[in-house]
Design a protein around this motif. Structure first.
Motif, PDB file in Angstrom:
ATOM      1  N   THR A 153       0.827  -1.204   0.000  1.00 53.77           N
ATOM      2  CA  THR A 153       0.000   0.000   0.000  1.00 53.77           C
ATOM      3  C   THR A 153       0.861   1.253   0.000  1.00 53.77           C
ATOM      4  OG1 THR A 153      -0.136  -0.034   2.395  1.00 53.77           O
ATOM      5  CG2 THR A 153      -1.907  -1.128   1.187  1.00 53.77           C
ATOM      6  N   VAL A 154       0.335   2.320  -0.556  1.00 58.28           N
ATOM      7  CA  VAL A 154       0.989   3.623  -0.588  1.00 58.28           C
ATOM      8  C   VAL A 154       0.150   4.570   0.264  1.00 58.28           C
ATOM      9  CG1 VAL A 154       1.666   5.548  -2.069  1.00 58.28           C
ATOM     10  CG2 VAL A 154       1.921   3.209  -2.880  1.00 58.28           C
ATOM     11  N   PRO A 155       0.783   5.262   1.211  1.00 60.52           N
ATOM     12  CA  PRO A 155       0.009   6.144   2.081  1.00 60.52           C
ATOM     13  C   PRO A 155      -0.519   7.382   1.347  1.00 60.52           C
ATOM     14  CG  PRO A 155       2.356   6.382   2.512  1.00 60.52           C
ATOM     15  CD  PRO A 155       2.199   5.257   1.519  1.00 60.52           C
ATOM     16  N   GLY A 156      -1.779   7.682   1.583  1.00 59.55           N
ATOM     17  CA  GLY A 156      -2.386   8.897   1.040  1.00 59.55           C
ATOM     18  C   GLY A 156      -2.390   8.962  -0.472  1.00 59.55           C
ATOM     19  N   LEU A 157      -2.198  10.163  -0.986  1.00 56.86           N
ATOM     20  CA  LEU A 157      -2.202  10.388  -2.434  1.00 56.86           C
ATOM     21  C   LEU A 157      -0.784  10.561  -2.991  1.00 56.86           C
ATOM     22  CD1 LEU A 157      -5.245  12.811  -2.709  1.00 56.86           C
ATOM     23  CD2 LEU A 157      -5.167  10.383  -3.225  1.00 56.86           C
ATOM     24  N   THR A 158       0.184  10.037  -2.284  1.00 53.44           N
ATOM     25  CA  THR A 158       1.579  10.139  -2.704  1.00 53.44           C
ATOM     26  C   THR A 158       1.793   9.564  -4.094  1.00 53.44           C
ATOM     27  OG1 THR A 158       2.190   9.869  -0.394  1.00 53.44           O
ATOM     28  CG2 THR A 158       3.937   9.605  -1.987  1.00 53.44           C
ATOM     29  N   PHE A 159       1.034   8.549  -4.447  1.00 57.21           N
ATOM     30  CA  PHE A 159       1.203   7.885  -5.739  1.00 57.21           C
ATOM     31  C   PHE A 159       0.868   8.800  -6.920  1.00 57.21           C
ATOM     32  CE2 PHE A 159      -3.140   7.063  -4.503  1.00 57.21           C
ATOM     33  CZ  PHE A 159      -3.853   7.245  -5.680  1.00 57.21           C
ATOM     34  N   LEU A 160       0.258   9.958  -6.677  1.00 62.33           N
ATOM     35  CA  LEU A 160      -0.087  10.877  -7.762  1.00 62.33           C
ATOM     36  C   LEU A 160       1.038  11.850  -8.131  1.00 62.33           C
ATOM     37  CD1 LEU A 160      -3.822  11.745  -7.067  1.00 62.33           C
ATOM     38  CD2 LEU A 160      -2.870  10.339  -8.892  1.00 62.33           C
ATOM     39  N   TRP A 161       2.115  11.908  -7.365  1.00 67.78           N
ATOM     40  CA  TRP A 161       3.211  12.811  -7.701  1.00 67.78           C
ATOM     41  C   TRP A 161       3.775  12.546  -9.096  1.00 67.78           C
ATOM     42  CZ3 TRP A 161       3.779  17.317  -5.832  1.00 67.78           C
ATOM     43  CH2 TRP A 161       3.479  17.592  -4.500  1.00 67.78           C
TER      44      TRP A 161
END
Length: 159
Positions: A125-133
């Protein structure tokens, strides 16, 4: 599609794969642009009759193998990205640069969302919306990279 087209497209994919695994400082890893996604958008909008979902799926499988991620994660997300890109390529060609930048952000954001979903299925899992950077950095690269690629492709007569 002639041999020049295939070789140049393959060359750009190899460069994108190398950039996808280029070492970066740990603090910068989340800001790495999605180079393969950028290329899939570029080539599917430039050559929609020749390159499509199958091309994107192959690039995604190659990216999965090169990066060591879950097999099929990038393939699925890039295939969906190519599908949406093909649905809208005629419209997006008429967009001004700011609109194209936003559309690339949306497309790569969907790509990142699907990739994050697949990774969460296997427990990463990736915390929060970090994957949108990466969607933001890829969109910011779009107006810099596409004129350069268009120029080279035009000089090489890649159609």
């Amino acid at each position: 599609m002639d041999a020049n087209n295939r070789w140049f497209i393959l060359f750009t994919v190899v460069i994108a794969l190398l950039l996808a695994v280029m070492p970066l400082p740990y603090a910068w890893l989340w800001f790495r642009p999605a180079f393969c996604a950028l290329l899939v958008i570029f080539w599917t909008t430039r050559m929609p009759q020749s390159l499509g979902v199958g091309f994107a799926w192959l690039v995604g499988i190659a990216e999965d193998l090169v990066t060591g991620s879950t097999l099929g994660a990038h393939a699925l997300s890039l295939a969906v990205l190519a599908y949406f890109s093909l649905l809208t390529y005629q419209r997006t060609r008429a967009f001004n640069p700011a609109q194209q930048l936003m559309w690339v952000f949306v497309l790569v954001g969907i790509n990142q969302l699907l990739g994050n979903w697949v990774h969460s299925l296997v427990g990463k899992t990736v915390p929060g919306l970090t994957f949108l950077w990466p969607a933001l950095t890829t969109a910011l690269l779009w107006p810099l990279v596409t004129p350069w690629l268009h120029g080279i492709a035009s000089r090489l007569r890649v159609r």
